[in-house]
Design an enzyme around this catalytic site. Structure first.
Site, PDB file in Angstrom:
ATOM      1  CE1 TYR A  59      29.751  79.848  24.038  1.00 57.59           C
ATOM      2  CE2 TYR A  59      29.516  80.348  26.251  1.00 57.59           C
ATOM      3  CZ  TYR A  59      29.891  80.270  25.309  1.00 57.59           C
ATOM      4  OH  TYR A  59      31.409  80.884  25.221  1.00 57.59           O
TER       5      TYR A  59
ATOM      6  CB  SER B 133      32.686  79.008  28.122  1.00 60.11           C
ATOM      7  OG  SER B 133      31.991  79.692  28.919  1.00 60.11           O
TER       8      SER B 133
END
Length: 273
Positions: free
Chosen positions: A179, A165
């Site tokens: 995350y 990501s």
């Protein structure tokens, strides 16, 4: 692209990128193995794949469990005996109400003339909140990659695509330090393994998407309202997030014939250049 006869495993095929990748490979005539922890999501993805006439083995699997991953690969070996492509997509994303609150706080802080201060995200993260991201996002990638390499090294061929990501390479997801940490770990793991196995014609790369126009994120945008959405789009030069089909197309490219080793491809509309 044509993946006729290729055996492709896509993890985490719930609504979003995983299902889009499975469908894209089905259209490209691959034979699919798909997994998800949620049986309803798994059944829906299997249905989508079947609509394109692709052969499919659907396995319920929690990739954070080494034992369950091993059992899934046993089924894969019994059915096909080989693996050509692994897409490590399964992940936990920051979607709880608290995550959404933090996200909105960050977006407002970036766009409005507020006094500079600590946003107080990391100091409030619990042990459980931190650890739940690592089990799937990092351990799961390792468990699946380890089993895949046992097959690919014998074959002297293979492709592995790890879904990271933009959160793992920038501050754009500072609202979720846990995350971001896991997605950064995926990038580091990708580069290390890529160097290790490239000599066996196994190419390992990562895709690090920017914003993804998933149903969940579109629901968030509807919730925060037009003004907040406009502030968000000011940080995206392209003026929109990428579609699932656009991201799936990148995954297919990385799964095919190319000269990329240990690269991080980040389709993000100019959010990070």
């Amino acid at each position: 692209m044509d993946f006729h006869g290729k055996i492709v495993l896509v993890t985490g095929v719930g609504p979003g990128l995983g299902k889009a990748c499975a469908e894209a490979f089905a259209k490209a005539r691959a034979k699919l193995v798909i997994c998800d922890i949620n049986l309803d999501n798994l059944a829906e993805a299997e249905k989508v794949v079947a609509q394109h006439g692709a052969e499919c083995l659907a396995v319920q699997c929690d990739v954070s469990s080494s034992a369950q991953v091993s059992a899934m690969f046993e089924q894969l070996i019994q059915r096909y005996g080989r693996l050509d492509v692994l897409v490590n997509n399964a992940a936990i994303t920051p979607t709880t109400p608290l995550d959404m609150q933090r996200r909105t706080t960050l977006y407002d802080y970036n766009a409005l003339p507020e006094p500079r201060r600590s946003l107080a995200f990391t100091s409030e993260i619990t042990d459980a909140e931190w650890e739940r991201f690592w089990g799937v996002n990092v351990h799961g990638v390792f468990y699946c990659t380890r089993e895949a390499l046992k097959l690919m090294q014998k074959q002297q061929s293979g492709r592995i695509v790890n879904i990271s990501s933009i959160a793992g390479m920038s501050s754009k997801s500072a609202h979720s330090p846990a995350y971001s940490a896991t997605k950064g770990a995926v990038i580091a793991f990708t580069k290390s393994v890529a160097y290790e196995v490239a000599g066996a014609n196994i190419f390992v790369n990562a895709m690090a998407p920017g914003g993804v126009a998933t149903p969940q994120f579109n629901a968030y945008l509807d919730h925060v309202g037009e003004e907040s959405c406009n502030r968000l789009w000011q940080s995206v030069p392209a003026g929109r997030f990428g579609t699932l089909e656009e991201y799936a197309g990148t995954v297919l490219y990385l799964s095919g014939e190319h000269y990329l080793v240990g690269q991080v491809i980040s389709p993000n509309g100019g959010i990070s250049i």
